[in-house]
Design an enzyme around this catalytic site. Sequence first.
Site, PDB file in Angstrom:
ATOM      1  N   ASP A 160       0.837  -1.207   0.000  1.00 39.82           N
ATOM      2  CA  ASP A 160       0.000   0.000   0.000  1.00 39.82           C
ATOM      3  C   ASP A 160       0.871   1.256   0.000  1.00 39.82           C
ATOM      4  OD1 ASP A 160      -2.134  -1.637   0.055  1.00 39.82           O
ATOM      5  OD2 ASP A 160      -2.806  -1.144   2.091  1.00 39.82           O
TER       6      ASP A 160
ATOM      7  N   GLU B  11       3.899   1.672  -1.192  1.00 39.62           N
ATOM      8  CA  GLU B  11       4.511   1.932  -2.508  1.00 39.62           C
ATOM      9  C   GLU B  11       3.468   2.507  -3.478  1.00 39.62           C
ATOM     10  OE1 GLU B  11       7.973  -1.393  -3.031  1.00 39.62           O
ATOM     11  OE2 GLU B  11       6.033  -2.105  -2.384  1.00 39.62           O
ATOM     12  N   TYR B  12       2.230   1.991  -3.373  1.00 41.61           N
ATOM     13  CA  TYR B  12       1.144   2.496  -4.220  1.00 41.61           C
ATOM     14  C   TYR B  12       0.880   3.974  -3.883  1.00 41.61           C
ATOM     15  CZ  TYR B  12      -3.536   3.071  -6.146  1.00 41.61           C
ATOM     16  OH  TYR B  12      -4.624   3.533  -6.833  1.00 41.61           O
ATOM     17  N   ASP B  13       0.784   4.257  -2.566  1.00 42.44           N
ATOM     18  CA  ASP B  13       0.528   5.640  -2.127  1.00 42.44           C
ATOM     19  C   ASP B  13       1.591   6.579  -2.678  1.00 42.44           C
ATOM     20  OD1 ASP B  13      -1.719   4.964  -0.745  1.00 42.44           O
ATOM     21  OD2 ASP B  13      -0.758   4.897   1.229  1.00 42.44           O
TER      22      ASP B  13
ATOM     23  N   LEU C 199     -10.426  11.771   1.264  1.00 37.56           N
ATOM     24  CA  LEU C 199      -9.504  12.676   1.960  1.00 37.56           C
ATOM     25  C   LEU C 199      -8.156  12.749   1.275  1.00 37.56           C
ATOM     26  CD1 LEU C 199     -10.251  11.372   5.534  1.00 37.56           C
ATOM     27  CD2 LEU C 199     -10.438  13.754   4.861  1.00 37.56           C
TER      28      LEU C 199
ATOM     29  N   GLU D 265      -9.529  12.935  14.740  1.00 31.81           N
ATOM     30  CA  GLU D 265     -10.225  11.649  14.858  1.00 31.81           C
ATOM     31  C   GLU D 265      -9.293  10.545  14.361  1.00 31.81           C
ATOM     32  OE1 GLU D 265     -13.617  12.264  12.327  1.00 31.81           O
ATOM     33  OE2 GLU D 265     -14.216  14.048  13.421  1.00 31.81           O
TER      34      GLU D 265
ATOM     35  N   LYS E 134      -8.485   7.543  11.861  1.00 29.37           N
ATOM     36  CA  LYS E 134      -8.934   7.142  10.522  1.00 29.37           C
ATOM     37  C   LYS E 134      -9.022   5.621  10.538  1.00 29.37           C
ATOM     38  CE  LYS E 134      -8.154   7.713   5.682  1.00 29.37           C
ATOM     39  NZ  LYS E 134      -8.147   6.265   5.408  1.00 29.37           N
TER      40      LYS E 134
ATOM     41  N   ASP F 139      -9.772   1.735   9.434  1.00 24.65           N
ATOM     42  CA  ASP F 139      -9.570   0.928   8.243  1.00 24.65           C
ATOM     43  C   ASP F 139     -10.819   0.070   8.070  1.00 24.65           C
ATOM     44  OD1 ASP F 139      -8.160   0.127   6.121  1.00 24.65           O
ATOM     45  OD2 ASP F 139      -6.800  -1.207   7.204  1.00 24.65           O
TER      46      ASP F 139
ATOM     47  N   ARG G  29     -20.058   4.058  -0.010  1.00 19.45           N
ATOM     48  CA  ARG G  29     -19.666   5.258  -0.732  1.00 19.45           C
ATOM     49  C   ARG G  29     -19.749   5.047  -2.248  1.00 19.45           C
ATOM     50  NH1 ARG G  29     -14.380   8.292   0.723  1.00 19.45           N
ATOM     51  NH2 ARG G  29     -13.288   6.432   0.102  1.00 19.45           N
TER      52      ARG G  29
ATOM     53  N   GLU H 270     -17.887   5.027   9.581  1.00 20.51           N
ATOM     54  CA  GLU H 270     -17.073   3.905   9.121  1.00 20.51           C
ATOM     55  C   GLU H 270     -17.523   2.644   9.845  1.00 20.51           C
ATOM     56  OE1 GLU H 270     -14.632   5.190   7.117  1.00 20.51           O
ATOM     57  OE2 GLU H 270     -13.416   3.422   6.684  1.00 20.51           O
TER      58      GLU H 270
ATOM     59  N   TYR I  90     -18.822   9.649  11.964  1.00 24.46           N
ATOM     60  CA  TYR I  90     -17.825  10.716  12.043  1.00 24.46           C
ATOM     61  C   TYR I  90     -18.285  12.059  11.483  1.00 24.46           C
ATOM     62  CZ  TYR I  90     -16.373   9.045   7.349  1.00 24.46           C
ATOM     63  OH  TYR I  90     -16.322   8.659   6.054  1.00 24.46           O
TER      64      TYR I  90
ATOM     65  N   LYS J 184      -9.695  17.857  10.996  1.00 21.14           N
ATOM     66  CA  LYS J 184     -10.746  18.639  10.339  1.00 21.14           C
ATOM     67  C   LYS J 184     -10.796  20.037  10.938  1.00 21.14           C
ATOM     68  CE  LYS J 184     -13.623  14.572   9.669  1.00 21.14           C
ATOM     69  NZ  LYS J 184     -14.745  13.771  10.145  1.00 21.14           N
TER      70      LYS J 184
ATOM     71  N   LYS K 230      -1.261  10.178   7.730  1.00 22.35           N
ATOM     72  CA  LYS K 230      -1.114   8.721   7.805  1.00 22.35           C
ATOM     73  C   LYS K 230       0.013   8.287   8.746  1.00 22.35           C
ATOM     74  CE  LYS K 230      -3.914   6.926   4.612  1.00 22.35           C
ATOM     75  NZ  LYS K 230      -3.405   5.997   3.695  1.00 22.35           N
TER      76      LYS K 230
ATOM     77  N   CYS L 267       5.198 -36.473  10.836  1.00 27.18           N
ATOM     78  CA  CYS L 267       5.154 -35.283  11.706  1.00 27.18           C
ATOM     79  C   CYS L 267       6.588 -34.788  11.933  1.00 27.18           C
ATOM     80  CB  CYS L 267       4.494 -35.656  13.028  1.00 27.18           C
ATOM     81  SG  CYS L 267       4.708 -34.418  14.314  1.00 27.18           S
TER      82      CYS L 267
ATOM     83  N   CYS M  11       7.404 -35.661  15.994  1.00 24.98           N
ATOM     84  CA  CYS M  11       7.494 -37.010  16.579  1.00 24.98           C
ATOM     85  C   CYS M  11       7.728 -38.104  15.533  1.00 24.98           C
ATOM     86  CB  CYS M  11       6.253 -37.312  17.416  1.00 24.98           C
ATOM     87  SG  CYS M  11       4.762 -37.515  16.425  1.00 24.98           S
TER      88      CYS M  11
ATOM     89  N   CYS N 169      -1.042 -34.616  12.544  1.00 22.93           N
ATOM     90  CA  CYS N 169      -0.146 -35.644  13.079  1.00 22.93           C
ATOM     91  C   CYS N 169      -1.054 -36.677  13.751  1.00 22.93           C
ATOM     92  CB  CYS N 169       0.788 -34.999  14.105  1.00 22.93           C
ATOM     93  SG  CYS N 169       1.503 -36.159  15.269  1.00 22.93           S
TER      94      CYS N 169
ATOM     95  N   CYS O  59       2.017 -36.826  20.789  1.00 27.21           N
ATOM     96  CA  CYS O  59       3.131 -36.043  20.216  1.00 27.21           C
ATOM     97  C   CYS O  59       3.479 -34.903  21.177  1.00 27.21           C
ATOM     98  CB  CYS O  59       2.692 -35.502  18.857  1.00 27.21           C
ATOM     99  SG  CYS O  59       3.803 -34.285  18.163  1.00 27.21           S
TER     100      CYS O  59
HETATM  101  N1  5U1 Z   1     -12.807   9.747  11.283  1.00 25.37           N
HETATM  102  C1  5U1 Z   1     -13.024  10.060  10.007  1.00 25.37           C
HETATM  103  N2  5U1 Z   1     -12.791   9.256   8.989  1.00 25.37           N
HETATM  104  N3  5U1 Z   1     -13.129   9.940   7.887  1.00 25.37           N
HETATM  105  C2  5U1 Z   1     -13.076   9.554   6.577  1.00 25.37           C
HETATM  106  N4  5U1 Z   1     -13.512  11.237   9.569  1.00 25.37           N
HETATM  107  C3  5U1 Z   1     -13.589  11.168   8.236  1.00 25.37           C
HETATM  108  N5  5U1 Z   1     -14.002  12.070   7.329  1.00 25.37           N
HETATM  109  C4  5U1 Z   1     -13.970  11.728   6.033  1.00 25.37           C
HETATM  110  C5  5U1 Z   1     -13.502  10.470   5.624  1.00 25.37           C
HETATM  111  C6  5U1 Z   1     -13.458  10.103   4.191  1.00 25.37           C
HETATM  112  O1  5U1 Z   1     -14.369  12.593   5.086  1.00 25.37           O
HETATM  113  C7  5U1 Z   1     -14.833  13.890   5.421  1.00 25.37           C
HETATM  114  C8  5U1 Z   1     -13.747  14.782   5.865  1.00 25.37           C
HETATM  115  C9  5U1 Z   1     -15.473  14.419   4.197  1.00 25.37           C
END
Ligand code: 5U1
Length: 681
Positions: A35, A37-39, A85, A115, A117, A119, A138, A174, A226, A291, A315, A419, A422, A437, A442
Amino acid sequence: MKDLAPARDRIAELRKQINHHNYRYHVLDSPEVSDAEYDELMRELKALEERHPHLITSISPTQRVGAAPVTAFGVVRHPYPLLSLGNAFSRDELYAWHGRITKLLKGQPVRFVCEHKLDGLAVALTYVNGQLTTGATRGDSLNGENITHNLKTIRSIPLSVAGDVPPRFEVRGEVFLPKASFERLNRERASQGLPLYANPRNSAAGSVRQLDPRVTAGRALDGYIYMLGYAEGWPLPPGHWETLQYLSSLGFKLNPHNRLLSTIEEVEGYYEEWAEKRHQLPYETDGIVVKVDSLEQQTGLGDVGREPRWAVAYKFPAVQGTTKLKSIEISVGRTGSLNPYAVLEPVSIGGVTIRQAALHNEDDIRRKDLREGDSVIVQRAGDVIPQVVAPIESKRSGKEKIFSLKDKLFSKEKGRPVCPICGTGIYRPQDEVMYYCANAACTAQIQQRLEHFVSRSGMDIRGVGEKLSAALYAEGLVHDVSDLYYLKEKRADLLGLEKLAEKSVDNILAAIKTSKKRPLGRVIFSLGIRHVGGETAEILAREFGRLDDLAAASRDRLLEIAAVGPKITDSILAFFGQEENRRIIQRLKQAGVRLETEAATGEMPLAGLEFVITGRLEGLSRHEVRSMIKALGGTTKDRLTQSTSYLVVGKEPGSKLAHALKMGIKQINEDEMRRLMEPNK
Ligand code: 5U1
């Protein structure tokens, strides 16, 4: 005029590479780069496009937000796009963002809301006249998938909100799978031979986008709100922070770690605090979101493309890296399962050196096409055991070796696979993905069974960890789990073992004694019956009430239980069919280990008590705690009321703790709760 050709060429090259990696990741599910390297590629492209805006085209990967929705669910058109974001990957980039916004705001004072972020999967929830009417992903930011039925199975999402609420409004948040549930889910999938989820984000998305909401309901998902998306015909509070408090008062679940801060230095402090502590959190987070608090300032700053200028994701350092898979070796689990694991060229990921990673089973290795000698992408996700995500096929030399467990364990001397510990033969039961096994005696199996028995989620015998149980076995003091309960007769032998002094020996013997009264579900789980996890063990305890009754149950009787299929039934019958296991149970009984439920003995220590839980408990999932409380005669509720007897406070408690203090409700920790659960003496 400057020559634009190099920039144009580099942009074209970056787009090609990014599109290729998008395809590998999203379509083939077979990434070639981490991720991070992609970023990095994306960042370079964005920077070049910012410098040369006339080179931006609508099909540049920077102009894409999320994936197109899957129409099987039905499409929801978002009245306002769900923005994504922009990222900051370093302190300099955070300060550069700060510089840009303060310049645009002409030096006005700015407050920030910080806040975590998460996953997980971004969702939008629409409420009409206080009722949840639509829940959507989304998608591509304008059109999402309609996953209302699935989101309704998540307990922390209110189905309705009461009081003074806008006639129509939308909240965004999220949805995520906590780390412990993610690991449990992958363990179950590995034992069923299903493909594993690469990370909690994929598993949250996979769990929510199920066509059958019952599957979603079984996955222990959680969610934090959020932001308020919109509220029709309603005066809004002046700031994001106050809006969040308003949403909390309506019953929406907010992350308790959100914070309102006054300076960018404080924001930096928040980031550093959580970069360090994030591994202790029950969920995966890959950074913080900063924010601008004032909604007026937010409006003034506006958006660039699909990203608001007023917010940024800062990040945390990468948790993926690339290294070499030196070889695949095999360890032996407590049920005799032969578990492949990866031996890696040491690689530092997020400050931790990774040398080994779990590989689950041979099918999973085949599916990922991992070969000994491959360059691989490795991922570390908090406390989760490191994982090998995928091979980097483009780096292959042709010398890589395809893995076969049977070849690996082949003994020339015996002319068959054996195994690794043993030397006994191995077998693979029909319809199973794992090899085993065949020798229940064992050494590796016995040691693993001991470790499982004493572990926190097992009989929870404090002080007897991995090292001591190995030493007890090596010294011949313990041959099987029942021997633990006869150790007091060998007190002298314990002194000096692993440097144990008098006091520690006393503590260990006391912990062993206390464990005799663990609930029956725990005992069944601790016995280590193949395919019987914590939840199944609880169900069996409730169903039979006595271990003897479970041991005597017929195949038909076991199959009557909804949660027990043929595989678990066979395993239970095989376990109790073994003479050695029956002997161990007899010795446990003689030593005074309680092998009945409180209900079976008529003991209901929690009768009449009502519990509310906040925060993360160490040894038990929420579901397990709830069913244990119920089995002991108590009740659990989601909200504090005047009739709440106790608030059970775990790690990272939520706002309930403050409410309980205000309401004068007694708070107890996990240990105190366990003590209450013990039968009346
Ligand atoms: N905690 C948090 N995650 N998050 C993701 N806040 C938040 N706000 C987001 C996103 C995509 O978007 C708004 C700032 C628009």
